[in-house]
Scaffold this active site. Structure first.
Site, PDB file in Angstrom:
ATOM      1  N   SER A  37       0.904  -1.347   0.029  1.00  0.00           N
ATOM      2  CA  SER A  37      -0.075   0.049  -0.034  1.00  0.00           C
ATOM      3  C   SER A  37       0.891   1.137   0.113  1.00  0.00           C
ATOM      4  O   SER A  37       1.784   1.351  -0.850  1.00  0.00           O
ATOM      5  CB  SER A  37      -0.939  -0.104   1.295  1.00  0.00           C
ATOM      6  N   ASP A  94      -5.824  -3.380  -2.686  1.00  0.00           N
ATOM      7  CA  ASP A  94      -4.514  -3.164  -1.754  1.00  0.00           C
ATOM      8  C   ASP A  94      -4.018  -4.306  -1.075  1.00  0.00           C
ATOM      9  O   ASP A  94      -5.040  -5.263  -0.737  1.00  0.00           O
ATOM     10  CB  ASP A  94      -5.280  -2.344  -0.375  1.00  0.00           C
TER      11      ASP A  94
END
Length: 564
Positions: free
Chosen positions: A173, A311
């Site tokens: 991320s 993510d």
């Protein structure tokens, strides 16, 4: 294995073990003399004596002066092997990324001990100096956490200053985005990006006109974000795509020397996908960065070659396992408390792992603010310098002080208590232990006789919401505490945009009767209500609630005693 610097006031906790320890090498003529010299080093608080633990139990006691081992004692109990001993020594020095370990003896070593040193990678010179150079394959592991990721840039700043080379980078991320910044090796550009960042440079949604500097404004921003995410099946990431395009240079990425791996999650099967950035096709690497940071369903998924990715935190938020598979010998793990799954990973005995995670909250995850990012960068830098550089003191705050200088301030505080209330604070070992134990529960780090004054100042500063994102001397932080008694501290002005959780915590501390802040205020009012009874009440509170009573006395000392 872990190690700690030994402090004079904690000697009683280790005296029995040291008495049962013997020399492994002939630093001194007798074991007794070695123990006596070691004890003196501890008692003098010279910051040269250490204890190395094996599990929860002390294993080795050593003194290290100017990077050289000058005394070493090992517990007689238990089986001792040369392999476990040298592994412990290696890890001790490698925790702070020393270039080598050196043993200096007063006279020539017996031939068999020279051979032992040589067997475990040391070079012996003049028959009495054994030295081993270390090689490092260090991994920087960057966890996910959205806007909190600015902290990782501060960690990187400290690592550059400490000249610690990074051979492997793994990121999830925002950790993937920061990993690419580290890979590109342009710190000033990365710092400038984070300091100027705002949510509109990351996500595209109608921003509420209300300011995020108030609780109502923050809720309005979140409401606007949530409605747009629901209506659009995830907020558009076009601004983030543009930021990636403008920030990362294709030319610089072709010149990288470290290995970089990022984590994303493939839809719809929610399978973890690891991308080796260095071998990634040049027309895809920007999309993989975007995919790793696409916090679906709040953010839109990223399409790459007819598949959708979101993510990486859904499967592996802190990718230590990838670093270990890439043969990392050390891992610096930066956890910024982002949402996601942290996989259980077994760390090999030969690998040194340091986890950097601030005790402070770092704001919202999906709402970005340049002022808050600037503070988090500074926080990451200072806390890394404390953890690796061992240059500063403090836990919640960072002090450019020594134990000796803190003791001078603390002694003045004790003198104030004695002269004002005729109370001898350290009248017994039992009293010392009780006070330190109580303070540890609220301070959450080591508390010993020599740092009690610092601990109390830190707790007061934390209660007064003074920023931790700068380096202080004791005098500077005390001066701010004096000012905060007359001028109400503005938390938003101090640290930038704060999260909903921080607003709620602030409300709890300011208004809830059982909060630490309100309890201190009530106790202070009780003490001030009757000056004649105050000494007796303080003596009672010191016995029953020593942590709170000492904070009140420290505040009084700061407002009255320091200036005098």
């Amino acid at each position: 294995m872990r190690s700690e610097e030994m402090i004079a006031s904690e000697w009683s906790d280790f005296s029995k073990q040291v008495s049962n320890s013997i020399q492994l090498f002939p630093f001194y003529e007798t074991h007794t003399l070695a123990r006596q010299v070691f004890r003196k080093k501890v008692r003098d608080n010279e910051s040269t004596a250490y204890v190395i633990y094996k599990g929860k139990n002390p294993y080795l006691f050593l003194t290290v002066e100017i990077g050289k081992v000058t005394n070493l004692l090992i517990l007689e109990t238990g089986k001792i092997t040369w392999r476990s001993f040298f592994l412990a020594i290696d890890l001790f020095f490698k925790q702070t990324f020393q270039l080598n370990s050196t043993f200096v003896f007063p006279q020539s070593l017996p031939l068999y001990l020279q051979e032992v040193f040589i067997k475990y990678g040391y070079t012996v010179t003049e028959n009495k100096v054994a030295s081993k150079d270390f090689s490092y394959r260090t991994a920087l592991v960057l966890g996910g956490g959205g806007a909190r990721g600015a902290y990782q840039i501060g960690v990187w700043q400290a690592l550059k200053e400490l000249a610690i080379p990074i051979k492997i980078i793994t990121g999830t991320s925002v950790g993937a985005l920061n990993g690419a910044l580290v890979l590109q090796d342009d710190f000033e550009a990365a710092k400038d990006m984070w300091e100027k960042i705002d949510t509109q440079k990351i996500l595209s949604f109608p921003v509420s006109t209300a300011s995020g500097d108030t609780f109502g404004g923050m809720m309005s921003q979140i409401g606007s974000f949530t409605v747009n995410a629901i209506q659009s099946n995830g907020v558009s990431t076009e601004p983030l795509q543009k930021l990636i395009h403008d920030t990362f240079s294709q030319e610089k990425m072709q010149q990288v020397t470290a290995d970089f791996y990022l984590v994303t999650t493939e839809l719809p099967n929610m399978m973890e996908k690891n991308i080796h950035f260095n071998t990634c096709p040049s027309d895809q690497w920007q999309k993989w960065l975007l995919a790793s940071a696409s916090f679906f369903p709040a953010m839109a998924a990223t399409k790459i070659a007819d598949k959708y990715y979101v993510d990486g935190g859904y499967r592996n938020n802190i990718p230590v396992d990838i670093a270990l598979r890439s043969d990392a010998t050390e891992c610096i793990i930066v956890d910024v408390k982002g949402p996601g799954i942290t996989k259980p990973v077994k760390i090999p005995a030969t690998t040194s792992c340091l986890t950097l995670q601030t005790p402070w909250s770092m704001g919202a995850v999906l709402l970005f603010d340049g002022a808050r990012s600037t503070k988090n960068i500074q926080l990451g830098y200072l806390e890394t310098m404390k953890a690796i550089g061992r240059k500063y003191l403090g836990y919640w705050y960072t002090f450019d002080e020594t134990i000796s200088s803190l003791e001078v301030f603390q002694q003045a505080f004790f003198t104030f208590i004695k002269q004002t209330y005729q109370i001898e604070l350290w009248h017994s070992a039992e009293r010392k232990n009780k006070i330190c134990k109580k303070l540890r529960r609220i301070y959450r780090d080591r508390v010993y006789t020599e740092n009690v004054g610092m601990v109390l100042v830190e707790l007061l500063a934390k209660t007064q919401e003074i920023s931790a994102s700068r380096l202080y001397t004791m005098q500077e932080l005390v001066a701010l505490l004096q000012q905060s008694n007359h001028v109400r501290t503005n938390l938003v002005e101090n640290i930038g945009m704060i999260s909903v959780q921080e607003w709620l915590k602030k409300y709890y501390e300011d208004y809830f009767l059982l909060s630490d802040k309100q309890q201190l205020a009530l106790m202070n009012n009780l003490l001030d209500s009757d000056e004649k009874e105050k000494p007796q009440r303080i003596a009672f509170l010191l016995d029953k609630l020593p942590a709170q009573a000492l904070q009140i006395l420290m505040k009084e000392f700061i407002l009255q005693g320091v200036d005098q």
